[in-house]
Design a protein around this motif. Structure first.
Motif, short mmCIF file in Angstrom:
data_model
loop_
_atom_site.label_atom_id
_atom_site.label_comp_id
_atom_site.label_asym_id
_atom_site.label_seq_id
_atom_site.Cartn_x
_atom_site.Cartn_y
_atom_site.Cartn_z
N VAL A 273 -72.28 47.04 -0.29
CA VAL A 273 -71.74 48.30 0.42
C VAL A 273 -72.10 48.17 1.86
O VAL A 273 -72.98 47.42 2.18
N THR A 274 -71.21 48.61 2.76
CA THR A 274 -71.48 48.57 4.19
C THR A 274 -71.70 50.08 4.62
O THR A 274 -70.83 50.88 4.29
N ILE A 275 -72.72 50.17 5.38
CA ILE A 275 -73.07 51.59 5.96
C ILE A 275 -72.87 51.34 7.41
O ILE A 275 -73.75 50.54 8.12
N ASP A 276 -71.93 52.17 8.07
CA ASP A 276 -71.97 52.30 9.52
C ASP A 276 -72.99 53.23 9.92
O ASP A 276 -73.31 54.31 9.33
N TYR A 277 -73.76 53.01 10.97
CA TYR A 277 -74.67 53.68 11.67
C TYR A 277 -74.67 53.88 13.13
O TYR A 277 -74.25 52.87 13.71
N SER A 278 -75.12 54.86 13.74
CA SER A 278 -74.96 55.22 15.39
C SER A 278 -76.20 55.96 15.74
O SER A 278 -76.98 56.10 14.72
N GLY A 279 -76.47 56.03 17.25
CA GLY A 279 -77.35 56.76 17.56
C GLY A 279 -77.74 58.12 17.29
O GLY A 279 -78.94 58.42 17.33
N THR A 280 -76.64 58.61 16.76
CA THR A 280 -76.76 60.16 16.29
C THR A 280 -77.27 60.14 14.85
O THR A 280 -77.69 61.33 14.44
N ASP A 281 -76.95 59.06 14.12
CA ASP A 281 -77.72 59.25 12.54
C ASP A 281 -79.15 59.21 12.70
O ASP A 281 -79.83 58.56 13.84
N SER A 282 -79.71 59.86 11.62
CA SER A 282 -81.21 59.58 11.48
C SER A 282 -81.53 58.72 10.37
O SER A 282 -80.62 58.36 9.59
N LEU A 283 -82.80 58.47 10.42
CA LEU A 283 -83.20 57.49 9.18
C LEU A 283 -82.98 58.17 7.97
O LEU A 283 -82.62 57.62 6.93
N GLN A 284 -83.33 59.53 7.70
CA GLN A 284 -82.80 60.29 6.44
C GLN A 284 -81.51 60.22 6.26
O GLN A 284 -81.13 60.02 4.82
N THR A 285 -80.66 60.42 7.17
CA THR A 285 -79.07 59.94 6.93
C THR A 285 -78.72 58.67 6.30
O THR A 285 -78.06 58.59 5.46
N ILE A 286 -79.53 57.90 6.97
CA ILE A 286 -79.19 56.39 6.53
C ILE A 286 -79.87 56.33 5.44
O ILE A 286 -79.08 55.59 4.23
N MET A 287 -80.98 56.48 4.89
CA MET A 287 -81.44 56.59 3.55
C MET A 287 -80.53 57.32 2.48
O MET A 287 -80.28 56.84 1.18
N SER A 288 -80.14 58.45 2.69
CA SER A 288 -79.23 59.25 1.77
C SER A 288 -78.05 58.44 1.59
O SER A 288 -77.54 58.50 0.30
#
Length: 610
Positions: free
Chosen positions: A263-278
């Protein structure tokens, strides 16, 4: 709504309130009858829910006993706590040797070291700071899981050291002395340093805005923390320099792969570590991302153990580097390995089953040889059958009691006026009398009893004809003793010697009699059938009266809908009664006015002829 003047009988000399009260008693008879009807239904619901509780207890017993592993008639012991053993099907007494050289493990990719720059330091030289009451005098501080509002004493042009002392004073008042130290560095910036526990671990400290500008006035920002704050955006964490390895880029694509799942997960500066973990944890990758706050490390872990598990991580941004995990990391899980009776084995999990015995592997040792002994244990079957009989008879006892009770003549639910004239104890006694017989001959309870009793006479197909019924292993309906007791009808009893003889002759047949679960009704074991019947009975009870502790006016249930409708009718009738009472007072008020006028006229005439 118009206000009705309620005039007492000053002119007539009559007790108007008493007259209206007596008239309203008659008017309230219909609503009292509705309330009594509602109470009867409520009592019925209570009694059904009592049955529900007993059926649930019976189902719990059956849920435990319906598995073949609970009725093998065998017991297994291990010479070491490194391995736990249990027979899962009937087998012969035996002895085995076991050596566990490696446990199964997950594929794990973890941070190489702690990832956080610990510390909570303001960004402003606070020399000459002014604190104004009601403007910038309040901030919130969270220490571990406790949040306190800190109120500073107003003052103009605080020196940096005086402001430090004031903040320390208020922090000590809020959290206790020595819990959180307020410091001042060489640049005149305030710092927070939590007190370490006995294990050396320092708890989290965070600052939060209450009054606009109050935090900034002290040099802090909303959500700024001593440890890593998983809920802050990557931009904020980068600005606060919280990553020891730095965060070169706050945007990118994180690719998480486990075997064939990627799976690929896009992340940006507005994302938190908690959001990425989820996002990782909810994805189809079969990988869990977690943070260990004690060791300050992130870990990507496969959701299953075994050598087939593979976690590969790739990142086009700076996230993995900040987490101190190299992009391109590729790690594998491990299979459990060992020897059983000198024959090598491997397992993708730490549970290994062979020849009806399940081995749970707890610890590996290249040198320890474990002895496993399997022996006959008829007592376990006998004890479990006794548990079944006790639970069954308890349930049948209550069902019989409710079915056989008849209504007590002369006892109806109490009205509000009747309750007001009685003590609490007398009310309880009266209500207990009212409840008797409310489930007399209930079709739900009759069907429940009959469905359970039908299993007592069942012949289980696929089991040796010698032991394919409860009667054949010593479980029969209690014999009539000459004295009829309603509660005892349909209860069962055990001939323990007959059961033990059956176990000794054919333990496999006894096991199948109780626990066979092939999916074919005729081959369904007695305990499996009892569990399924209990579930069916519970569904009927819930449909009729709702769940235990559920709402009384639950309109999805039969009785709950009746209670809801009656409650609505009672409210409507009470509105009408209120209007009727106002009507009576109006009429009596008119009478009083007429009498008053008449009395005035008579008084005038009398004065004229006086």
């Amino acid at each position: 709504m118009a206000v009705v003047m309620r005039i007492t009988g000053l002119s007539s000399g009559m007790d108007i309130d008493k007259l209206v009260s007596d008239l309203m008693k008659a008017e309230r008879i219909p609503v009292d009858k509705l309330k009594q009807k509602k109470d009867l239904i409520s009592y019925q619901m209570e009694l059904y829910r009592e049955i529900n509780t007993k059926v649930s207890a019976f189902r719990d017993v059956m849920s435990d006993l319906r598995y073949s592993s609970r009725m093998t008639g065998m017991k297994a012991t291990s010479s070491s706590t490194n391995v736990t053993v249990a027979p899962t099907q009937v087998t012969s007494p035996s002895t085995h040797t076991l050596k566990v050289t490696q446990l199964a493990d997950y594929a794990k990719a973890s941070s190489a070291s702690g990832i956080t720059n610990f510390g909570l330091t303001g960004t402003k030289n606070v020399e000459g700071t002014t604190i104004t009451q009601g403007v910038n005098d309040k901030i919130a501080i969270k220490l571990d899981n406790t949040v306190k509002v800190i109120t500073l004493t107003p003052g103009d042009n605080y020196t940096a050291s005086d402001l430090q002392a004031e903040l320390q004073k208020q922090v000590d008042k809020a959290f206790g002395t020595g819990q959180l130290n307020v410091g001042l560095n060489g640049q005149g910036q305030l710092t927070f340093d939590p007190q370490a526990g006995t294990n050396g671990f320092k708890p989290q400290v965070s600052t939060y805005e209450i009054a606009t500008g109050a935090l900034a006035n002290l040099g802090f920002s909303d959500g700024q923390s001593y440890r890593l704050n998983l809920t802050l955006s990557l931009d904020d964490l980068q600005q606060q320099n919280k990553f020891a390895a730095g965060l070169s880029s706050t945007g990118g694509i994180l690719t998480v792969t486990n075997g064939g799942n990627s799976v690929t997960i896009d992340y940006s500066g507005t994302d938190s570590l908690q959001t990425i973990m989820s996002k990782v944890n909810a994805s189809a990758a079969g990988v869990t991302m977690s943070y260990d706050s004690v060791n300050d490390k992130f870990t990507f872990t496969s959701k299953q153990t075994g050598a087939s598990q593979q976690v590969q991580l790739d990142d086009s941004g700076g996230l993995l580097n900040a987490l101190q995990i190299a992009s391109g990391t590729n790690v594998y899980g491990m299979d459990a390995q060992g020897e059983l009776d000198l024959v090598a084995f491997s397992s993708s999990t730490n549970v290994y089953a062979k020849d009806g015995i399940t081995y749970t592997l707890n610890k590996a040792s290249a040198t320890d040889t474990i002895t496993v002994t399997v022996a006959s244990d008829p007592d376990s079957i006998v004890d479990n059958v006794k548990k079944f009989i006790t639970a069954y008879n308890d349930l049948i006892d209550l069902i019989n009691k409710r079915l056989s009770e008849t209504r007590t003549q002369g006892y109806s639910p109490l009205t509000d006026d009747q309750k007001a004239a009685m003590s609490d104890d007398d009310i309880k006694l009266w209500e207990a009398k009212v409840k008797i017989g409310l489930l007399h001959n209930s079709s739900i309870l009759r069907d429940a009893k009959n469905s359970l009793r039908s299993l007592l006479n069942k012949t289980v197909d696929g089991v040796s004809s010698q032991f394919n019924s409860l009667m054949s292993v010593g479980i029969t309906t209690k014999a009539f003793t000459g004295v009829y007791v309603a509660e005892d009808q349909g209860k069962i009893e055990l001939d323990e010697d007959k059961l033990r003889s059956a176990i000794a002759a054919d333990p496999n047949a006894v096991n199948k009699l109780f626990t066979s679960n092939t999916g074919i009704d005729s081959q369904e074991g007695i305990f499996v059938g009892m569990y399924n019947k209990a579930n069916s009975i519970l569904s009927s009870l819930v449909k009729e009266a709702g769940r235990v502790n559920g709402s009384e006016s639950d309109t999805t249930t039969t009785l709950g809908k009746q209670i809801y409708d009656l409650s609505a009718s009672i409210l409507d009738m009470n509105d009408k009664l209120s209007a009727k009472e106002d009507y009576y007072y109006k009429r009596f008020s008119a009478m009083e006015e007429a009498i008053s006028k008449s009395n005035s006229t008579l008084s005038w005439l009398s004065s004229q002829f006086g």
